[in-house]
Design a protein around this motif. Structure first.
Motif, short mmCIF file in Angstrom:
data_model
loop_
_atom_site.label_atom_id
_atom_site.label_comp_id
_atom_site.label_asym_id
_atom_site.label_seq_id
_atom_site.Cartn_x
_atom_site.Cartn_y
_atom_site.Cartn_z
N ASP A 129 -20.09 -2.10 -30.03
CA ASP A 129 -20.12 -0.99 -30.97
C ASP A 129 -18.73 -0.69 -31.52
O ASP A 129 -18.60 -0.13 -32.62
CB ASP A 129 -20.68 0.26 -30.29
N ALA A 130 -17.71 -1.02 -30.74
CA ALA A 130 -16.33 -0.77 -31.17
C ALA A 130 -15.38 -1.50 -30.25
O ALA A 130 -15.75 -1.96 -29.16
CB ALA A 130 -16.02 0.73 -31.16
N LEU A 131 -14.14 -1.61 -30.70
CA LEU A 131 -13.05 -2.10 -29.87
C LEU A 131 -12.12 -0.93 -29.55
O LEU A 131 -12.00 0.01 -30.34
CB LEU A 131 -12.25 -3.18 -30.60
N ALA A 132 -11.48 -0.99 -28.40
CA ALA A 132 -10.49 0.02 -28.03
C ALA A 132 -9.26 -0.70 -27.50
O ALA A 132 -9.37 -1.75 -26.87
CB ALA A 132 -11.05 0.96 -26.97
N PHE A 133 -8.09 -0.12 -27.78
CA PHE A 133 -6.87 -0.75 -27.26
C PHE A 133 -5.85 0.31 -26.88
O PHE A 133 -5.81 1.39 -27.46
CB PHE A 133 -6.27 -1.73 -28.28
N GLN B 254 -6.67 -6.12 -34.13
CA GLN B 254 -6.95 -6.19 -35.56
C GLN B 254 -7.74 -7.45 -35.91
O GLN B 254 -8.72 -7.39 -36.66
CB GLN B 254 -5.64 -6.16 -36.36
N GLY B 255 -7.30 -8.58 -35.37
CA GLY B 255 -7.98 -9.83 -35.67
C GLY B 255 -9.43 -9.83 -35.21
O GLY B 255 -10.33 -10.26 -35.95
N LEU B 256 -9.67 -9.35 -34.00
CA LEU B 256 -11.03 -9.29 -33.48
C LEU B 256 -11.88 -8.32 -34.30
O LEU B 256 -13.05 -8.60 -34.61
CB LEU B 256 -11.02 -8.87 -32.01
N ALA B 257 -11.30 -7.18 -34.64
CA ALA B 257 -12.05 -6.17 -35.39
C ALA B 257 -12.39 -6.65 -36.80
O ALA B 257 -13.51 -6.44 -37.29
CB ALA B 257 -11.25 -4.87 -35.46
N PHE B 258 -11.44 -7.31 -37.45
CA PHE B 258 -11.71 -7.87 -38.78
C PHE B 258 -12.82 -8.92 -38.69
O PHE B 258 -13.76 -8.93 -39.49
CB PHE B 258 -10.45 -8.51 -39.36
N GLY B 259 -12.70 -9.80 -37.71
CA GLY B 259 -13.65 -10.90 -37.61
C GLY B 259 -15.07 -10.46 -37.31
O GLY B 259 -16.03 -11.07 -37.78
N GLU C 140 -18.50 8.08 -29.91
CA GLU C 140 -19.65 8.96 -30.07
C GLU C 140 -19.39 10.03 -31.13
O GLU C 140 -20.30 10.43 -31.86
CB GLU C 140 -20.00 9.62 -28.74
N ALA C 141 -18.15 10.49 -31.20
CA ALA C 141 -17.79 11.54 -32.16
C ALA C 141 -17.44 10.98 -33.54
O ALA C 141 -17.11 11.74 -34.45
CB ALA C 141 -16.62 12.36 -31.62
N GLY C 142 -17.48 9.66 -33.68
CA GLY C 142 -17.14 9.04 -34.95
C GLY C 142 -15.65 9.01 -35.22
O GLY C 142 -15.22 8.84 -36.38
N GLU C 143 -14.85 9.16 -34.17
CA GLU C 143 -13.39 9.21 -34.33
C GLU C 143 -12.81 7.81 -34.11
O GLU C 143 -12.22 7.51 -33.07
CB GLU C 143 -12.79 10.21 -33.35
N THR C 144 -13.00 6.96 -35.08
CA THR C 144 -12.51 5.59 -35.03
C THR C 144 -11.64 5.31 -36.24
O THR C 144 -11.60 6.11 -37.19
CB THR C 144 -13.68 4.58 -34.99
N VAL C 145 -10.95 4.18 -36.21
CA VAL C 145 -10.15 3.77 -37.36
C VAL C 145 -10.57 2.38 -37.80
O VAL C 145 -11.25 1.65 -37.07
CB VAL C 145 -8.64 3.79 -37.03
N LYS C 146 -10.16 2.01 -39.00
CA LYS C 146 -10.42 0.66 -39.50
C LYS C 146 -9.46 -0.33 -38.83
O LYS C 146 -8.43 0.06 -38.28
CB LYS C 146 -10.24 0.63 -41.01
N ALA C 147 -9.81 -1.60 -38.91
CA ALA C 147 -9.01 -2.63 -38.25
C ALA C 147 -7.54 -2.56 -38.65
O ALA C 147 -6.64 -2.65 -37.81
CB ALA C 147 -9.58 -4.01 -38.56
N GLU C 148 -7.28 -2.38 -39.95
CA GLU C 148 -5.90 -2.38 -40.42
C GLU C 148 -5.11 -1.17 -39.94
O GLU C 148 -3.87 -1.15 -40.03
CB GLU C 148 -5.84 -2.47 -41.94
#
Length: 215
Positions: free
Chosen positions: A57-61, A79-84, A198-206
């Motif tokens: 569902d998402a990546l975290a780092f 970034q690479g994994l998220a873009f791919g 769950e709260a929708g607090e994510t960012v884009k890969a870049e």
């Protein structure tokens, strides 16, 4: 919820698959070998849980603070994994991840920042069992670490090992110093990230970039 999390902020390197609280993790001491070991650890973890990356569902780092070079490696791989896989990302403080992994209600997490300084932050555990930052994360001399309130704190992280005497002089007996779990784990990055997803607090890969604190 399925999350893949990683942390490269320190001399340790870890990757974890988190599935609604069930965790499979690989954790290694690599010192300067993050670029060689990070992707193989990702492959090992995904193979063990039987996931394709696109099933997450998402990546975290762990976004830092920490080693500049290692943080750039972690962010670049994320970034690479998220873009791919077209996945959102949750950056998580590596100090917070360290604090989350401690069995204590209040944690002063500190990493050795070199140049006779430490990265540190004060964290208190909330009713959900997740740590929350009190004030700001900082980079200071060990002598400038400041206690918050009058409670007993747990001191965790390799900063307490490297600068034990100076930190003890700064805080007195109000801190119990832990010699275990000196480094953050990806499993704790994932646990902290789950609520953000769950709260929708994510960012884009870049936007998955390190947070250095020190310029």
């Amino acid at each position: 919820m399925k999350l893949l999390a990683l942390d490269t902020a320190t001399a340790a390197c870890s990757v974890a698959a988190w599935d609604d609280g069930e965790v499979v993790e690989r954790f290694e001491w690599v010192e300067h070998g993050h670029s060689e070991r990070l992707l193989p650890l990702v492959d090992e973890v995904l193979a063990e849980v039987g996931w394709e990356l696109t099933q997450c569902d998402a990546l975290a780092f762990g976004c830092g603070p920490g080693s500049f070079t290692a943080l750039r490696i972690g962010a670049g791989v994320t970034q690479g994994l998220a873009f791919g896989a077209d996945l959102p990302v949750v950056p998580v403080s590596s100090l917070a991840a360290l604090a989350q992994g401690q069995n204590a209600p209040r944690v002063l997490a500190a990493f050795d920042a070199r140049m006779s300084q430490i990265y540190w932050g004060a964290y208190a555990r909330n009713a959900k069992g997740l740590v929350e930052l009190i004030g700001q994360e900082r980079v200071t001399s060990p002598a400038d670490l400041a206690l918050v309130g009058n409670e007993i704190w747990l001191g965790a992280g390799n900063g307490w090992t490297v600068y034990r005497q100076a930190l003890r002089q700064a805080v007195g007996e109000a801190v119990e110093i832990s010699d275990d779990d000196l480094y953050p784990h990806a499993r704790d990055v994932a646990e902290l990230a789950a609520g953000s997803v769950e709260a929708g607090e994510t960012v884009k890969a870049e936007e998955a970039v390190p947070r250095y604190i020190r310029n």
